[in-house]
Design a protein around this motif. Structure first.
Motif, PDB file in Angstrom:
ATOM      1  N   TYR A  14       0.853  -1.195   0.000  1.00 39.54           N
ATOM      2  CA  TYR A  14       0.000   0.000   0.000  1.00 39.54           C
ATOM      3  C   TYR A  14       0.886   1.242   0.000  1.00 39.54           C
ATOM      4  O   TYR A  14       1.808   1.353   0.806  1.00 39.54           O
ATOM      5  CB  TYR A  14      -0.902   0.025   1.241  1.00 39.54           C
ATOM      6  CG  TYR A  14      -1.786   1.246   1.292  1.00 39.54           C
ATOM      7  CD1 TYR A  14      -3.034   1.241   0.704  1.00 39.54           C
ATOM      8  CD2 TYR A  14      -1.344   2.418   1.900  1.00 39.54           C
ATOM      9  CE1 TYR A  14      -3.840   2.366   0.734  1.00 39.54           C
ATOM     10  CE2 TYR A  14      -2.151   3.544   1.926  1.00 39.54           C
ATOM     11  CZ  TYR A  14      -3.392   3.518   1.338  1.00 39.54           C
ATOM     12  OH  TYR A  14      -4.176   4.634   1.360  1.00 39.54           O
ATOM     13  N   PHE A  57       1.753  -1.090  -9.713  1.00 42.71           N
ATOM     14  CA  PHE A  57       0.518  -1.141  -8.934  1.00 42.71           C
ATOM     15  C   PHE A  57      -0.574  -1.921  -9.663  1.00 42.71           C
ATOM     16  O   PHE A  57      -0.721  -1.827 -10.873  1.00 42.71           O
ATOM     17  CB  PHE A  57       0.015   0.278  -8.640  1.00 42.71           C
ATOM     18  CG  PHE A  57       1.008   1.107  -7.892  1.00 42.71           C
ATOM     19  CD1 PHE A  57       1.146   0.990  -6.522  1.00 42.71           C
ATOM     20  CD2 PHE A  57       1.840   1.993  -8.565  1.00 42.71           C
ATOM     21  CE1 PHE A  57       2.082   1.738  -5.828  1.00 42.71           C
ATOM     22  CE2 PHE A  57       2.779   2.750  -7.881  1.00 42.71           C
ATOM     23  CZ  PHE A  57       2.902   2.616  -6.513  1.00 42.71           C
ATOM     24  N   ILE A  60      -5.277   1.791  -8.269  1.00 38.74           N
ATOM     25  CA  ILE A  60      -5.077   3.150  -7.766  1.00 38.74           C
ATOM     26  C   ILE A  60      -6.432   3.657  -7.289  1.00 38.74           C
ATOM     27  O   ILE A  60      -7.433   3.553  -7.999  1.00 38.74           O
ATOM     28  CB  ILE A  60      -4.522   4.080  -8.858  1.00 38.74           C
ATOM     29  CG1 ILE A  60      -3.118   3.624  -9.280  1.00 38.74           C
ATOM     30  CG2 ILE A  60      -4.523   5.531  -8.387  1.00 38.74           C
ATOM     31  CD1 ILE A  60      -2.554   4.353 -10.478  1.00 38.74           C
ATOM     32  N   TRP A  83       1.811   3.618 -14.289  1.00 34.59           N
ATOM     33  CA  TRP A  83       2.051   3.040 -12.967  1.00 34.59           C
ATOM     34  C   TRP A  83       1.343   1.701 -12.773  1.00 34.59           C
ATOM     35  O   TRP A  83       1.716   0.918 -11.922  1.00 34.59           O
ATOM     36  CB  TRP A  83       1.608   3.994 -11.870  1.00 34.59           C
ATOM     37  CG  TRP A  83       2.321   5.305 -11.843  1.00 34.59           C
ATOM     38  CD1 TRP A  83       3.580   5.588 -12.290  1.00 34.59           C
ATOM     39  CD2 TRP A  83       1.813   6.530 -11.322  1.00 34.59           C
ATOM     40  NE1 TRP A  83       3.882   6.907 -12.088  1.00 34.59           N
ATOM     41  CE2 TRP A  83       2.808   7.507 -11.488  1.00 34.59           C
ATOM     42  CE3 TRP A  83       0.612   6.889 -10.736  1.00 34.59           C
ATOM     43  CZ2 TRP A  83       2.650   8.824 -11.084  1.00 34.59           C
ATOM     44  CZ3 TRP A  83       0.439   8.208 -10.331  1.00 34.59           C
ATOM     45  CH2 TRP A  83       1.453   9.159 -10.504  1.00 34.59           C
TER      46      TRP A  83
END
Length: 141
Positions: A14, A57, A60, A83
């Motif tokens: 996280y 990731f 998001i 990302w």
């Protein structure tokens, strides 16, 4: 608040990003155990200028980030896309001040996300006090 809910569901990985040093410090303090265990990190910064790794990731979450509907978010959406891993998701959520603002966001944001290549789902709800909630969910195919 979202950090705690997500950390309960995630094993690790996280990253909380906020413009406010006060908010970032408070979140890091609230979740000191997760930070110490390497499950969470909190950084001060803006989405528009964040230096984050490519394809790092799965998802998001942006809460009450107005730039998605108050300006041209195309460069931010490009950054977010970079990302995300393939098949990644974004969840853009707001608790707008009234239904007319919620309607405005619901009209603008899905179109922007779709033009950036996301498959979009719009969700509406209300808080316990009856305030509007709006979620625009995007998934990369």
């Amino acid at each position: 608040m979202s950090a705690g809910l997500l950390l309960d569901r995630l094993g690790s990985g996280y990253l909380g990003l906020d413009r406010s040093p006060t908010a970032t410090a408070a979140a890091a303090d609230r979740h000191a155990d997760a930070v110490a265990a390497g499950r969470a990190a909190f950084r001060r910064g803006a989405v528009e200028s964040a230096d984050l790794p490519t394809a790092a990731f799965d998802a998001i979450l942006a809460v009450n980030v107005n730039l998605f509907w108050t300006s041209d978010p195309s460069s931010v959406l490009e950054r977010m896309r970079a990302w995300l891993r393939p098949g990644g998701r974004v969840a853009l959520v707001w608790e707008p001040p009234g239904t007319s603002r919620a309607d405005q966001i619901a009209e603008l944001v899905p179109v922007v996300l779709e033009s950036a290549g996301y498959a979009v789902t719009l969700r509406r709800g209300t808080t316990a006090t009856g305030a509007p909630l709006l979620g625009v969910l995007g998934r990369l195919d």
